[in-house]
Design an enzyme around this catalytic site. Sequence first.
Site, PDB file in Angstrom:
ATOM      1  N   CYS A  79     -18.911  -0.574  -8.409  1.00 49.20           N
ATOM      2  CA  CYS A  79     -17.554  -1.094  -8.216  1.00 49.20           C
ATOM      3  C   CYS A  79     -17.270  -1.092  -6.726  1.00 49.20           C
ATOM      4  CB  CYS A  79     -16.538  -0.218  -8.954  1.00 49.20           C
ATOM      5  SG  CYS A  79     -14.824  -0.680  -8.623  1.00 49.20           S
ATOM      6  N   THR A  80     -16.571  -2.129  -6.281  1.00 50.38           N
ATOM      7  CA  THR A  80     -16.305  -2.282  -4.849  1.00 50.38           C
ATOM      8  C   THR A  80     -15.587  -1.092  -4.224  1.00 50.38           C
ATOM      9  OG1 THR A  80     -14.303  -3.433  -5.536  1.00 50.38           O
ATOM     10  CG2 THR A  80     -16.180  -4.796  -4.829  1.00 50.38           C
ATOM     11  N   HIS A  81     -14.755  -0.416  -5.025  1.00 52.38           N
ATOM     12  CA  HIS A  81     -13.931   0.656  -4.462  1.00 52.38           C
ATOM     13  C   HIS A  81     -14.674   1.990  -4.320  1.00 52.38           C
ATOM     14  CE1 HIS A  81     -10.900  -2.235  -5.430  1.00 52.38           C
ATOM     15  NE2 HIS A  81      -9.887  -1.446  -5.099  1.00 52.38           N
ATOM     16  N   GLU A  83      -7.008   2.882  -4.069  1.00 54.50           N
ATOM     17  CA  GLU A  83      -5.973   2.035  -3.463  1.00 54.50           C
ATOM     18  C   GLU A  83      -4.799   2.865  -2.959  1.00 54.50           C
ATOM     19  OE1 GLU A  83      -5.163  -1.510  -5.672  1.00 54.50           O
ATOM     20  OE2 GLU A  83      -7.221  -2.186  -5.321  1.00 54.50           O
ATOM     21  N   TYR A 105      -9.368  -7.026 -11.828  1.00 55.07           N
ATOM     22  CA  TYR A 105     -10.205  -7.754 -12.778  1.00 55.07           C
ATOM     23  C   TYR A 105     -10.796  -6.807 -13.831  1.00 55.07           C
ATOM     24  CZ  TYR A 105     -10.600 -12.200 -10.118  1.00 55.07           C
ATOM     25  OH  TYR A 105     -10.377 -13.407  -9.504  1.00 55.07           O
ATOM     26  N   GLY A 106     -10.880  -5.529 -13.490  1.00 56.93           N
ATOM     27  CA  GLY A 106     -11.627  -4.557 -14.300  1.00 56.93           C
ATOM     28  C   GLY A 106     -11.207  -4.479 -15.755  1.00 56.93           C
ATOM     29  N   CYS A 139     -17.329  -8.771  -6.042  1.00 57.50           N
ATOM     30  CA  CYS A 139     -16.699  -8.020  -7.130  1.00 57.50           C
ATOM     31  C   CYS A 139     -17.732  -7.755  -8.230  1.00 57.50           C
ATOM     32  CB  CYS A 139     -15.536  -8.840  -7.674  1.00 57.50           C
ATOM     33  SG  CYS A 139     -14.702  -8.089  -9.064  1.00 57.50           S
ATOM     34  N   ASN A 140     -17.919  -6.489  -8.566  1.00 57.02           N
ATOM     35  CA  ASN A 140     -18.887  -6.149  -9.625  1.00 57.02           C
ATOM     36  C   ASN A 140     -18.465  -6.746 -10.959  1.00 57.02           C
ATOM     37  OD1 ASN A 140     -20.949  -3.694  -8.778  1.00 57.02           O
ATOM     38  ND2 ASN A 140     -19.138  -3.816  -7.486  1.00 57.02           N
ATOM     39  N   THR A 141     -17.159  -6.700 -11.258  1.00 58.05           N
ATOM     40  CA  THR A 141     -16.698  -7.195 -12.556  1.00 58.05           C
ATOM     41  C   THR A 141     -16.930  -8.701 -12.651  1.00 58.05           C
ATOM     42  OG1 THR A 141     -14.995  -5.468 -12.436  1.00 58.05           O
ATOM     43  CG2 THR A 141     -14.760  -7.115 -14.156  1.00 58.05           C
ATOM     44  N   ASP A 195     -13.761 -11.573  -3.863  1.00 52.25           N
ATOM     45  CA  ASP A 195     -13.478 -10.361  -4.644  1.00 52.25           C
ATOM     46  C   ASP A 195     -12.115 -10.510  -5.311  1.00 52.25           C
ATOM     47  OD1 ASP A 195     -13.877  -7.612  -5.540  1.00 52.25           O
ATOM     48  OD2 ASP A 195     -12.283  -7.078  -4.154  1.00 52.25           O
ATOM     49  N   SER A 196     -11.843  -9.627  -6.268  1.00 53.64           N
ATOM     50  CA  SER A 196     -10.537  -9.622  -6.926  1.00 53.64           C
ATOM     51  C   SER A 196      -9.428  -9.202  -5.968  1.00 53.64           C
ATOM     52  CB  SER A 196     -10.584  -8.669  -8.126  1.00 53.64           C
ATOM     53  OG  SER A 196     -11.011  -7.385  -7.700  1.00 53.64           O
TER      54      SER A 196
END
Length: 295
Positions: free
Chosen positions: A190-192, A155, A46-47, A77-79, A14-15
């Site tokens: 998205c991961t978040h 975050e 990365y987004g 990571c989705n991006t 992941d980023s």
Amino acid sequence: MTTQAKRPLIGVFDSGFGGLTVLRELLHHLPGADFLYLGDTAHLPYGSKSQAAITRYTRAAIRELVSRGAELVVIACNTASALALPSLQDNAPVPLVGVVGPGADAAAAIVPPGSTVLVLATEGTCNSHAYAEACAARGLQAVEKPCPLFVPLVEEGWTDGPITEQIADVYLKEALAAALHPPLAIVLGCTHYPLLRPLLQREIAKLDDNIPIVDSAEATARHTATLLPSAAVPESSGATPATGEPTLVPTAAVHSDAEPHLHFLATDAAAKFQRFAPRFLGREIPTVELITLED
Ligand code: DGL
């Protein structure tokens, strides 16, 4: 004496820390595997980065994970899944699993064919239209909505409270206004975003009937379990592999009474990584190895 099958080592990339939401699901669905997680914290986020840069970083990360023994790599990571995976998949030294296809599968599993679904994701993921294409391939229409403020909010730990509610409300209203047909599911692309799931579910209930939310992290873990059935819990390994992909270890079940071995790598800010990890992973992590990735 029973012979124990070797535990597969799964690389997770992941980023940064967000992919720990995917690792959390992988741990649940694949208790017989060990995991090597790499967060590219030097290049986070990365987004908002270019496809060329993300592809370079992702290629280097896959190389690092494979050199350390990973026999399958989950691009959590989705991006990176949206922008880098398509060009890296064919020449990869090990199977690569992205999060976009499983996320679209999860939506397709709960809505009728031809439905509209709402995908919430980063700017880069939305601009790539990877989710729109994956949904179209499953007979669905996607409305893609970038939500750039969600990553910094998560975050900061602001997963609840009036400010995050207001921001979510604006994004959801804009997305619903842009949809030609009412969406029947929301994909967290998205991961978040899984950390915002309770808040999003509440906000959507205020605007509309309870549109169900699906999570690409959970869907990806289920899909990975179909590829490594010997390391999976029975309910996951019994699922049908998507799009006819072969299983990698069609052998006897791994003895999964031992705790999975977890190792964490980060390209910067190892202390911050360690501090943030519990929020995403749901457990403390003992150490983070700081590494440099060669392009
Ligand atoms: N991991 C990214 C994703 O899932 C979110 C954080 C970032 O922008 O790097 O798209």
